[in-house]
Structures are given as C-alpha cells and as structure tokens.
Design a protein around this motif. Structure first.
Motif, PDB file in Angstrom:
ATOM      1  N   LEU A 162      53.608  23.770 -31.919  1.00 17.34           N
ATOM      2  CA  LEU A 162      52.410  24.570 -32.170  1.00 17.34           C
ATOM      3  C   LEU A 162      52.656  25.571 -33.295  1.00 17.34           C
ATOM      4  O   LEU A 162      51.825  25.741 -34.190  1.00 17.34           O
ATOM      5  CB  LEU A 162      51.972  25.290 -30.892  1.00 17.34           C
ATOM      6  CG  LEU A 162      51.390  24.380 -29.805  1.00 17.34           C
ATOM      7  CD1 LEU A 162      51.516  25.022 -28.433  1.00 17.34           C
ATOM      8  CD2 LEU A 162      49.955  24.032 -30.124  1.00 17.34           C
ATOM      9  N   ASP A 163      53.816  26.220 -33.256  1.00 12.38           N
ATOM     10  CA  ASP A 163      54.183  27.185 -34.294  1.00 12.38           C
ATOM     11  C   ASP A 163      54.336  26.496 -35.650  1.00 12.38           C
ATOM     12  O   ASP A 163      53.806  26.971 -36.655  1.00 12.38           O
ATOM     13  CB  ASP A 163      55.482  27.889 -33.896  1.00 12.38           C
ATOM     14  CG  ASP A 163      55.938  28.906 -34.914  1.00 12.38           C
ATOM     15  OD1 ASP A 163      55.192  29.874 -35.168  1.00 12.38           O
ATOM     16  OD2 ASP A 163      57.051  28.734 -35.455  1.00 12.38           O
ATOM     17  N   ASP A 164      55.030  25.378 -35.667  1.00 16.82           N
ATOM     18  CA  ASP A 164      55.264  24.656 -36.911  1.00 16.82           C
ATOM     19  C   ASP A 164      53.959  24.147 -37.528  1.00 16.82           C
ATOM     20  O   ASP A 164      53.819  24.100 -38.744  1.00 16.82           O
ATOM     21  CB  ASP A 164      56.221  23.485 -36.652  1.00 16.82           C
ATOM     22  CG  ASP A 164      56.752  22.865 -37.920  1.00 16.82           C
ATOM     23  OD1 ASP A 164      57.307  23.603 -38.757  1.00 16.82           O
ATOM     24  OD2 ASP A 164      56.613  21.636 -38.084  1.00 16.82           O
ATOM     25  N   PHE A 165      52.998  23.827 -36.683  1.00 20.68           N
ATOM     26  CA  PHE A 165      51.698  23.364 -37.173  1.00 20.68           C
ATOM     27  C   PHE A 165      50.896  24.516 -37.782  1.00 20.68           C
ATOM     28  O   PHE A 165      50.040  24.303 -38.631  1.00 20.68           O
ATOM     29  CB  PHE A 165      50.900  22.703 -36.042  1.00 20.68           C
ATOM     30  CG  PHE A 165      49.696  21.968 -36.525  1.00 20.68           C
ATOM     31  CD1 PHE A 165      49.803  20.695 -37.067  1.00 20.68           C
ATOM     32  CD2 PHE A 165      48.441  22.554 -36.458  1.00 20.68           C
ATOM     33  CE1 PHE A 165      48.679  20.016 -37.527  1.00 20.68           C
ATOM     34  CE2 PHE A 165      47.317  21.885 -36.913  1.00 20.68           C
ATOM     35  CZ  PHE A 165      47.435  20.614 -37.453  1.00 20.68           C
ATOM     36  N   GLY A 166      51.169  25.737 -37.326  1.00 21.47           N
ATOM     37  CA  GLY A 166      50.493  26.897 -37.904  1.00 21.47           C
ATOM     38  C   GLY A 166      49.686  27.739 -36.934  1.00 21.47           C
ATOM     39  O   GLY A 166      49.028  28.697 -37.332  1.00 21.47           O
ATOM     40  N   PHE A 167      49.744  27.417 -35.647  1.00 20.51           N
ATOM     41  CA  PHE A 167      49.027  28.244 -34.676  1.00 20.51           C
ATOM     42  C   PHE A 167      49.788  29.544 -34.454  1.00 20.51           C
ATOM     43  O   PHE A 167      50.999  29.544 -34.255  1.00 20.51           O
ATOM     44  CB  PHE A 167      48.837  27.501 -33.351  1.00 20.51           C
ATOM     45  CG  PHE A 167      47.852  26.383 -33.444  1.00 20.51           C
ATOM     46  CD1 PHE A 167      46.512  26.638 -33.710  1.00 20.51           C
ATOM     47  CD2 PHE A 167      48.254  25.064 -33.299  1.00 20.51           C
ATOM     48  CE1 PHE A 167      45.601  25.603 -33.817  1.00 20.51           C
ATOM     49  CE2 PHE A 167      47.340  24.028 -33.403  1.00 20.51           C
ATOM     50  CZ  PHE A 167      46.013  24.289 -33.667  1.00 20.51           C
ATOM     51  N   ARG A 168      49.056  30.663 -34.498  1.00 19.90           N
ATOM     52  CA  ARG A 168      49.643  31.981 -34.292  1.00 19.90           C
ATOM     53  C   ARG A 168      49.157  32.613 -32.987  1.00 19.90           C
ATOM     54  O   ARG A 168      49.742  33.579 -32.505  1.00 19.90           O
ATOM     55  CB  ARG A 168      49.300  32.906 -35.460  1.00 19.90           C
ATOM     56  CG  ARG A 168      49.843  32.425 -36.783  1.00 19.90           C
ATOM     57  CD  ARG A 168      51.371  32.466 -36.794  1.00 19.90           C
ATOM     58  NE  ARG A 168      51.939  31.661 -37.861  1.00 19.90           N
ATOM     59  CZ  ARG A 168      52.592  30.514 -37.682  1.00 19.90           C
ATOM     60  NH1 ARG A 168      52.752  30.014 -36.482  1.00 19.90           N
ATOM     61  NH2 ARG A 168      53.101  29.856 -38.687  1.00 19.90           N
ATOM     62  N   ALA A 169      48.059  32.060 -32.436  1.00 16.59           N
ATOM     63  CA  ALA A 169      47.526  32.555 -31.160  1.00 16.59           C
ATOM     64  C   ALA A 169      46.885  31.389 -30.418  1.00 16.59           C
ATOM     65  O   ALA A 169      46.305  30.488 -31.037  1.00 16.59           O
ATOM     66  CB  ALA A 169      46.499  33.658 -31.389  1.00 16.59           C
ATOM     67  N   ILE A 170      46.989  31.430 -29.096  1.00 16.84           N
ATOM     68  CA  ILE A 170      46.363  30.436 -28.237  1.00 16.84           C
ATOM     69  C   ILE A 170      45.558  31.203 -27.197  1.00 16.84           C
ATOM     70  O   ILE A 170      46.087  32.107 -26.543  1.00 16.84           O
ATOM     71  CB  ILE A 170      47.397  29.534 -27.546  1.00 16.84           C
ATOM     72  CG1 ILE A 170      48.292  28.858 -28.598  1.00 16.84           C
ATOM     73  CG2 ILE A 170      46.702  28.489 -26.671  1.00 16.84           C
ATOM     74  CD1 ILE A 170      49.489  28.143 -28.024  1.00 16.84           C
ATOM     75  N   VAL A 171      44.286  30.855 -27.074  1.00 19.08           N
ATOM     76  CA  VAL A 171      43.398  31.534 -26.133  1.00 19.08           C
ATOM     77  C   VAL A 171      42.973  30.521 -25.078  1.00 19.08           C
ATOM     78  O   VAL A 171      42.458  29.445 -25.409  1.00 19.08           O
ATOM     79  CB  VAL A 171      42.158  32.109 -26.849  1.00 19.08           C
ATOM     80  CG1 VAL A 171      41.274  32.856 -25.862  1.00 19.08           C
ATOM     81  CG2 VAL A 171      42.579  33.011 -28.005  1.00 19.08           C
ATOM     82  N   ALA A 172      43.192  30.866 -23.808  1.00 17.79           N
ATOM     83  CA  ALA A 172      42.873  29.967 -22.700  1.00 17.79           C
ATOM     84  C   ALA A 172      42.580  30.793 -21.451  1.00 17.79           C
ATOM     85  O   ALA A 172      42.994  31.950 -21.357  1.00 17.79           O
ATOM     86  CB  ALA A 172      44.041  29.020 -22.445  1.00 17.79           C
ATOM     87  N   PRO A 173      41.897  30.187 -20.472  1.00 18.34           N
ATOM     88  CA  PRO A 173      41.671  30.894 -19.206  1.00 18.34           C
ATOM     89  C   PRO A 173      42.962  31.115 -18.412  1.00 18.34           C
ATOM     90  O   PRO A 173      43.065  32.061 -17.637  1.00 18.34           O
ATOM     91  CB  PRO A 173      40.723  29.974 -18.435  1.00 18.34           C
ATOM     92  CG  PRO A 173      40.074  29.127 -19.481  1.00 18.34           C
ATOM     93  CD  PRO A 173      41.110  28.948 -20.546  1.00 18.34           C
ATOM     94  N   SER A 174      43.952  30.224 -18.603  1.00 14.67           N
ATOM     95  CA  SER A 174      45.238  30.383 -17.921  1.00 14.67           C
ATOM     96  C   SER A 174      46.287  29.536 -18.625  1.00 14.67           C
ATOM     97  O   SER A 174      45.962  28.591 -19.346  1.00 14.67           O
ATOM     98  CB  SER A 174      45.137  29.982 -16.439  1.00 14.67           C
ATOM     99  OG  SER A 174      44.758  28.621 -16.316  1.00 14.67           O
ATOM    100  N   PHE A 175      47.543  29.914 -18.403  1.00 13.79           N
ATOM    101  CA  PHE A 175      48.685  29.220 -18.987  1.00 13.79           C
ATOM    102  C   PHE A 175      49.716  28.942 -17.903  1.00 13.79           C
ATOM    103  O   PHE A 175      49.821  29.687 -16.934  1.00 13.79           O
ATOM    104  CB  PHE A 175      49.381  30.102 -20.039  1.00 13.79           C
ATOM    105  CG  PHE A 175      48.570  30.386 -21.256  1.00 13.79           C
ATOM    106  CD1 PHE A 175      48.631  29.543 -22.365  1.00 13.79           C
ATOM    107  CD2 PHE A 175      47.745  31.503 -21.329  1.00 13.79           C
ATOM    108  CE1 PHE A 175      47.888  29.806 -23.506  1.00 13.79           C
ATOM    109  CE2 PHE A 175      47.007  31.783 -22.464  1.00 13.79           C
ATOM    110  CZ  PHE A 175      47.073  30.922 -23.556  1.00 13.79           C
ATOM    111  N   ALA A 176      50.518  27.920 -18.115  1.00 13.91           N
ATOM    112  CA  ALA A 176      51.699  27.734 -17.278  1.00 13.91           C
ATOM    113  C   ALA A 176      52.666  28.877 -17.609  1.00 13.91           C
ATOM    114  O   ALA A 176      52.797  29.270 -18.773  1.00 13.91           O
ATOM    115  CB  ALA A 176      52.338  26.387 -17.566  1.00 13.91           C
TER     116      ALA A 176
END
Length: 186
Positions: free
Chosen positions: A79-93
């Motif tokens: 995810l980081d290598d692809f360029g995502f800097r933030a992930i927004v979700a209702p919940s995470f593992a």
C-alpha cells in the motif's frame, strides 16, 4: 519514516468489506524481504478482474475490517509503495492497523456512514493534528491513540524511538558490565 501531519488529495474507493491481507498482496509475491517494489502487485487478483487503481490518489476509502487475515507486513508495504498515505475505514484488523502506523500510513477509523460519504467525494484532507477528515464541506472528527499520533506527527518509527533512548541504554549497559565485573571478582 516521514512525519505525517496532513494527507490531502484524491480518494481511491475500494468498496469491499473484510479485505484480507492475502487479497492486498497475494502470497506468490512474498519471496523477498525488502520493503519496496510491492506496489505493482497490490490487489493483483482483483486488478486482473478489472479493479482500477490510480496511483495519484493518496487516500484509500474502504469497507469494514480492512487488513484482516494473516499479519503479513508486506500488505502495508505494498500500500505504501503504491502511494497510499492514509486509509479510511469503519474498522481495521488490529495487527494491520499497528503495521500501518509503524511505516507512516495513517489509518483513520470513521463511522460507516461517514466512510460512505467520503467514498462519494473525489478529494479529501486528513489533518492528523486536528484529528479531522474534511471533504465536500464536511468535517468529521476521528480518534487516535495519543502516543501513535505523536509518533506519526514526529515521523518516529520503532528504531527512531529506540535511538531516542540511546543514553539510557548506554547507561544500563554500563551498569550491567560493572555488575558483571563485580560478580566475576567474587
């Protein structure tokens, strides 16, 4: 790790719940240990089925329980290598969430209705200092552990945190050596 204070830009939507780390980065790409070069394999199976990803979108909005399954670190590296800097979700593992914060990806937990609204927006600004996500004239607050927040704002990964205690570690080691020297004399 680079400091994180604001993440702004276009929003990539992945409207799926229970996204497993095996789906984020399939097992056949786990044959190396370096942290880079995994972005091209991100969601590989789904991309072959037509999922379109735009590398110019630093914010990923997705469904509940994102990053479930195995605790593979390669998922956050991809995810980081692809360029995502933030992930927004209702919940995470839990382990996935922690792995994100260790490499400078900001995981933001919002109520599902707010995530749905964000998915309909093209752009957003996530301000870690103010703890808000702003999009389409709305501001939604989010919670984050204060220690994790400070680490992200300062850009401190686990190694940098440890090095911040270098003097204390050196003193401890010196004391242990002195104790060892006394023990051998007895």
């Amino acid at each position: 790790m680079e400091p994180v204070s604001k993440v702004s830009g276009r929003v990539q939507v992945l409207d799926r719940a229970d996204v497993d780390t095996d789906q984020i980065i399939p097992k056949q790409f786990l044959k190396r240990i370096e942290r880079s070069g995994f972005g091209e394999f991100l969601f590989d199976d789904w991309r072959k089925e037509g999922l379109e990803l735009d590398q110019g979108r630093p914010i990923l909005a997705t469904g509940r329980n994102f990053g479930c399954g195995s605790s593979r670190e390669h998922a956050v590296w991809a995810l980081d290598d692809f360029g995502f800097r933030a992930i927004v979700a209702p919940s995470f593992a839990d382990i996935f969430y922690a792995n994100c914060t260790k490499i400078g990806i900001l995981p933001v937990t919002l109520p599902e209705a707010d995530v749905r609204s964000l998915m309909e927006s093209d752009e957003a600004v996530i301000d870690l200092e103010k703890q808000v996500v702003a999009f389409d004239g709305h501001e939604v607050s989010f919670e984050i552990n204060p220690e994790v927040r400070e680490q992200l704002l300062a850009g401190l990964d686990e190694i940098a945190l440890t090095l911040g205690h270098a003097d204390e570690i050196a003193q401890f080691e010196q004391e242990r050596q002195e104790i060892g020297a006394l023990t051998t004399k007895l």
